[in-house]
Design an enzyme around this catalytic site. Structure first.
Site, short mmCIF file in Angstrom:
data_model
loop_
_atom_site.label_atom_id
_atom_site.label_comp_id
_atom_site.label_asym_id
_atom_site.label_seq_id
_atom_site.Cartn_x
_atom_site.Cartn_y
_atom_site.Cartn_z
N GLU A 137 14.11 6.09 17.26
CA GLU A 137 13.89 7.37 17.95
C GLU A 137 12.86 8.18 17.17
O GLU A 137 12.86 8.16 15.95
CB GLU A 137 15.24 8.10 18.00
CG GLU A 137 15.19 9.42 18.71
CD GLU A 137 14.50 9.32 20.05
OE1 GLU A 137 14.99 8.58 20.91
OE2 GLU A 137 13.45 9.97 20.24
N ARG A 165 18.33 21.19 5.23
CA ARG A 165 18.40 19.98 4.39
C ARG A 165 17.02 19.67 3.82
O ARG A 165 16.04 19.63 4.54
CB ARG A 165 18.89 18.79 5.21
CG ARG A 165 20.40 18.80 5.39
CD ARG A 165 20.83 17.65 6.26
NE ARG A 165 20.38 17.83 7.64
CZ ARG A 165 20.55 16.93 8.60
NH1 ARG A 165 21.11 15.77 8.33
NH2 ARG A 165 20.15 17.17 9.84
N CYS A 185 14.39 13.90 7.30
CA CYS A 185 13.80 12.58 7.62
C CYS A 185 12.66 12.17 6.69
O CYS A 185 12.74 11.12 6.04
CB CYS A 185 13.30 12.60 9.06
SG CYS A 185 14.57 13.06 10.22
N LYS A 189 9.44 2.73 12.67
CA LYS A 189 9.99 4.07 12.40
C LYS A 189 9.57 4.56 11.02
O LYS A 189 9.10 5.68 10.84
CB LYS A 189 11.52 4.01 12.51
CG LYS A 189 12.22 5.31 12.18
CD LYS A 189 11.77 6.41 13.13
CE LYS A 189 12.12 7.76 12.60
NZ LYS A 189 13.18 8.41 13.24
C1 UGA Z 1 10.19 13.92 11.70
C2 UGA Z 1 9.13 13.24 12.58
O1 UGA Z 1 8.09 14.16 12.91
C3 UGA Z 1 9.76 12.73 13.88
O2 UGA Z 1 8.80 12.01 14.66
C4 UGA Z 1 10.93 11.78 13.53
O3 UGA Z 1 11.57 11.28 14.69
C5 UGA Z 1 11.93 12.55 12.68
O4 UGA Z 1 11.28 13.02 11.47
C6 UGA Z 1 13.05 11.60 12.33
O5 UGA Z 1 12.81 10.64 11.58
O6 UGA Z 1 14.14 11.72 12.89
P1 UGA Z 1 11.36 16.34 11.65
O7 UGA Z 1 12.05 15.89 10.42
O8 UGA Z 1 12.15 17.03 12.71
O9 UGA Z 1 10.65 15.09 12.39
O10 UGA Z 1 10.22 17.33 11.17
P2 UGA Z 1 8.64 17.44 11.33
O11 UGA Z 1 8.29 18.28 12.49
O12 UGA Z 1 8.02 16.10 11.25
O13 UGA Z 1 8.29 18.25 10.00
C7 UGA Z 1 8.49 17.65 8.71
C8 UGA Z 1 8.00 18.54 7.61
O14 UGA Z 1 6.58 18.63 7.63
C9 UGA Z 1 8.50 19.99 7.70
O15 UGA Z 1 8.85 20.43 6.41
C10 UGA Z 1 7.29 20.73 8.25
O16 UGA Z 1 7.28 22.09 7.91
C11 UGA Z 1 6.15 19.98 7.59
N1 UGA Z 1 4.87 20.11 8.32
C12 UGA Z 1 4.73 19.59 9.57
C13 UGA Z 1 3.81 20.73 7.71
O17 UGA Z 1 3.90 21.20 6.55
N2 UGA Z 1 2.61 20.82 8.38
C14 UGA Z 1 2.43 20.30 9.63
O18 UGA Z 1 1.31 20.40 10.18
C15 UGA Z 1 3.54 19.68 10.24
#
Ligand code: UGA
Length: 439
Positions: A153, A334, A262, A206
């Site tokens: 996913e 987290r 994640c 993944k």
């Molecule tokens: C991430 C992946 O984006 C999803 O595709 C994946 O399904 C999910 O993990 C998972 O393995 O279940 P998520 O953990 O919800 O999703 O968070 P993200 O939106 O990816 O953000 C991750 C981190 O990167 C956050 O700390 C966010 O603030 C940071 N981030 C994101 C940035 O610093 N800059 C950006 O441009 C984007």
């Protein structure tokens, strides 16, 4: 489209979203969780995670009789209308010893349900699991008449429902072509490109996706640091590279480091996976180290903004923190970079007052223990020596910054997300420190 009888084991972010979305696609879904209280609340339509559109979808599924909740995996297999044809395992795989995912929950459930699976049904691993887990699940089930499929996913917290219903792609891996096609058919209404492959490749997709995103962010954060040294502007640089379609604009915002449940877990697990094959994944290791360093770099930035020197002391400095979650749009803290930075600031002797629209003071959460949490942003500004933006909540952009300036001891704001408009801040009398900008 065929309506399938589906069991979803686990009602966390992935499980509950999967269950509610598959029900909305017309399938009959029974979702199980071992937390009886949660099951009871879900039966009453109460969703206790912050996730847009999810409560509405759960309510819709319950009302239509297509979605139900039970407190045991075997009860989910029985489900209304007979035995489940497809069983999704959506279980937690926390970081275990040495960084490798802990498969305890997946293994326990596989053993628990093995005898009750209907002949010919399909067990789907949706949790993020190490390569080889589908094969191991098959051994644990010990059933030649049941197929195992890996179907990772890709949903993000905060946009989980949208991501599920409008996926960039569906990935399905199995040794059985027929089982893979039957799982892919569950999503046929979504019209997404589908990659049908073997289980190991699907499992690797993944990790490969999350690690690529993590490396992209560490690259951007490194570029931001370089911009500061070269008197260049990270916004212009990312815009300039983002228009190249091979790079793309998304995931190019510099920040306090990537966190959440994640990316940190999956990057470390991938290192372990590589190590287990004697492959030294230097690129990924460097991305992780860059991310760890980023937190300290933010603390140095705050130190310079407040004291004027990298060697200045933060002892007894009052700092107002805006944002504690790992990103906006979720209540999840987290592995939040905000909390890691808060801990470093506490170690340096700073006094912390924090506001986050999704986090309330909670005496039983040790990670929040040394932070005074207030319930409105203006209270976090009261008599502080500087404000620090740690999470990119859009509400922070539109605060009354002139009013905020009157509340603080000194109008200094360190914006680790480049969220605020420097011109607006400057007009309101603030000294604004972003990241990756000219001095
Ligand atoms: C991430 C992946 O984006 C999803 O595709 C994946 O399904 C999910 O993990 C998972 O393995 O279940 P998520 O953990 O919800 O999703 O968070 P993200 O939106 O990816 O953000 C991750 C981190 O990167 C956050 O700390 C966010 O603030 C940071 N981030 C994101 C940035 O610093 N800059 C950006 O441009 C984007």
């Amino acid at each position: 489209m065929f309506e399938r009888r589906i069991a979803v084991i686990g009602a966390g972010y992935v499980g509950l979203t999967t269950a509610a979305c598959l029900a909305s696609l017309g399938h009959r879904v029974t979702c199980a969780d071992i937390d009886r209280g949660k099951v009871q609340r879900l039966q009453d339509g109460e969703v206790d995670i912050v996730e847009p559109d999810l409560p509405a979808l759960v309510a819709e599924g319950l009302a239509a009789g297509r979605l139900s909740f039970v407190a045991s995996a075997t009860a989910a297999l029985a489900g209304p209308g007979g035995g489940a044809e497809v069983v999704f395992l959506c279980l937690p795989t926390p970081m275990g010893v040495g960084g490798l995912a802990d498969l305890g929950a997946v293994e326990a459930v596989a053993e628990e349900i093995a005898a009750d699976l209907k002949a010919g049904c399909i067990v789907v691993d949706k949790s993020t699991v190490p390569v080889g887990t589908a094969a191991r699940t098959r051994v644990l089930l010990g059933r030649d008449d049941v197929s195992v499929v890996s179907n990772p996913e890709f949903l993000r917290e905060g946009t989980a429902v949208q991501d599920f219903l409008h996926p960039d792609r569906i990935v399905v891996g199995s040794d059985s072509q027929d089982a893979a096609e039957r799982v892919a058919a569950l999503y046929s209404r979504l019209g997404a490109p589908t990659v049908l492959t073997d289980p190991a490749s699907a499992e690797l997709v993944k990790y490969a996706a999350n690690c690529f995103l993590a490396m992209k962010l560490s690259y951007v954060n490194s570029l931001a640091e370089l911009c500061e040294r070269l008197n260049a502007d990270i916004g212009a640089v990312t815009a300039g590279i983002g228009y190249d379609r091979r790079v793309g604009h998304s995931f190019l915002s510099p920040g306090p480091g990537w966190g959440g449940s994640c990316l940190p877990k999956d990057t470390r697990a991938m290192l372990q996976i590589a190590d287990s094959t004697d492959f030294e994944f230097r690129l990924l290791r460097a991305a992780i180290e860059t991310n760890d360093r980023q937190r300290q770099r933010m603390v140095d930035k705050i130190r310079i903004a407040v004291t004027g020197s990298r060697a200045g002391s933060l002892s007894r400095t009052r700092l107002g923190l805006l944002g504690l979650t790992f990103k906006a749009g979720t209540d999840d803290t987290r592995d939040s970079p905000s909390l890691a930075i808060a801990a470093l600031l506490r170690q340096a002797g700073a006094v912390l007052i924090a506001y986050d629209p999704a986090v309330a003071a909670d005496p039983v959460r040790p990670e929040l223990a040394d932070i005074m949490i207030v319930d409105e942003p203006y209270l976090a500004a009261k008599d502080v020596d500087a404000l620090v933006i740690l999470t990119e909540w859009p509400d922070f952009r539109v605060l009354d910054w002139a009013r905020m300036a009157k509340l603080v001891r000194r109008p200094v704001v360190v914006d680790t997300r480049n969220l605020l408009d420097p011109d607006v801040l400057s007009r309101a009398g603030w000294a604004w420190y972003g990241i990756g900008h000219r001095k």
